[in-house]
Design a protein around this motif. Sequence first.
Motif, PDB file in Angstrom:
ATOM      1  N   PHE A 157      76.398 162.697  63.757  1.00 17.89           N
ATOM      2  CA  PHE A 157      75.789 164.117  63.676  1.00 17.89           C
ATOM      3  C   PHE A 157      75.446 164.712  64.945  1.00 17.89           C
ATOM      4  CE2 PHE A 157      73.377 167.673  62.121  1.00 17.89           C
ATOM      5  CZ  PHE A 157      74.307 168.477  61.314  1.00 17.89           C
ATOM      6  N   ASP A 168      76.245 164.959  52.179  1.00 16.86           N
ATOM      7  CA  ASP A 168      76.475 165.500  50.828  1.00 16.86           C
ATOM      8  C   ASP A 168      75.570 165.197  49.591  1.00 16.86           C
ATOM      9  OD1 ASP A 168      77.951 167.532  49.300  1.00 16.86           O
ATOM     10  OD2 ASP A 168      79.243 165.978  48.485  1.00 16.86           O
ATOM     11  N   ARG A 221      73.816 168.012  54.060  1.00 21.42           N
ATOM     12  CA  ARG A 221      75.209 168.483  54.125  1.00 21.42           C
ATOM     13  C   ARG A 221      76.304 167.304  54.494  1.00 21.42           C
ATOM     14  NH1 ARG A 221      74.991 173.458  57.271  1.00 21.42           N
ATOM     15  NH2 ARG A 221      74.906 174.538  55.447  1.00 21.42           N
ATOM     16  N   ALA A 222      75.836 166.727  55.804  1.00 23.43           N
ATOM     17  CA  ALA A 222      76.975 165.505  56.056  1.00 23.43           C
ATOM     18  C   ALA A 222      77.003 164.354  54.931  1.00 23.43           C
ATOM     19  CB  ALA A 222      76.456 164.865  57.711  1.00 23.43           C
ATOM     20  N   GLN A 281      74.019 168.573  66.661  1.00 20.10           N
ATOM     21  CA  GLN A 281      73.684 169.926  66.569  1.00 20.10           C
ATOM     22  C   GLN A 281      72.954 170.542  67.652  1.00 20.10           C
ATOM     23  OE1 GLN A 281      72.161 171.020  62.476  1.00 20.10           O
ATOM     24  NE2 GLN A 281      71.057 172.915  63.414  1.00 20.10           N
ATOM     25  N   THR A 331      69.400 168.748  57.493  1.00 23.84           N
ATOM     26  CA  THR A 331      70.861 169.221  57.387  1.00 23.84           C
ATOM     27  C   THR A 331      71.933 167.880  57.264  1.00 23.84           C
ATOM     28  OG1 THR A 331      70.125 171.237  58.542  1.00 23.84           O
ATOM     29  CG2 THR A 331      72.677 170.687  58.596  1.00 23.84           C
ATOM     30  N   TYR A 332      71.533 167.276  58.231  1.00 28.95           N
ATOM     31  CA  TYR A 332      72.424 165.708  58.219  1.00 28.95           C
ATOM     32  C   TYR A 332      72.481 165.160  56.990  1.00 28.95           C
ATOM     33  CZ  TYR A 332      73.671 160.994  59.008  1.00 28.95           C
ATOM     34  OH  TYR A 332      74.222 159.727  58.519  1.00 28.95           O
TER      35      TYR A 332
END
Length: 200
Positions: free
Chosen positions: A9, A139, A136-137, A11, A132-133
């Motif tokens: 990941f 799920d 989102r990544a 960002q 966020t990882y």
Amino acid sequence: MTDHRTHLFEQHVPDFGTVRIRPLDPASDADVVHGWVSEERAVFWGMNGLTRDQVAEIYAHMAGLDTHHALLVTVDGAPAALFQTYEPAADRVGECYDVRPGDLGVHVLLGPAGSDGPRSGWTSALLTVMTTYALRALDRRRLVVDPDVRNTRAIARFERQGFVRGPAVVLPEVDIPDVYLPEKHAQLAFLDRAVALPGG
């Protein structure tokens, strides 16, 4: 500093730099991680007093598991945090609360401040990238943390990040080959995906 290893990941965070998350290498990252976990501020991580080789062995064991993962977070290539994810149903915390589908357990150990000293917003920026990882990544629907009840700074930090306190629980002792964990009085806290990633 350039790290050419595979990243899971990435960002960019304005005013802070490019944050990347990659699998922890038990051998090559042992010096950095041992330095962090040996500091007095990391006493609640539970590795104070361990040698570098012992720390490397713990993470080598974890690297062979499908349910627990150790990750290194870097900012512009420099190590910044240790991030561990795990399946709550495969962990002792799963004995202490009602695990939901989509839950993911996380442990966070931030590295010490750099040569420029503490930076305002640094902790929040790193935690935002990590959550966020994870949400989102990977799920996931909800994150769970289990800091020691005495670690009031960590509990407050998670609450500022949007985590909501759950029950205080006693995580049972684990004493099996390759793994020993003493009983732990923990404060559970949860972060729902809808709170961390509105509309996401």
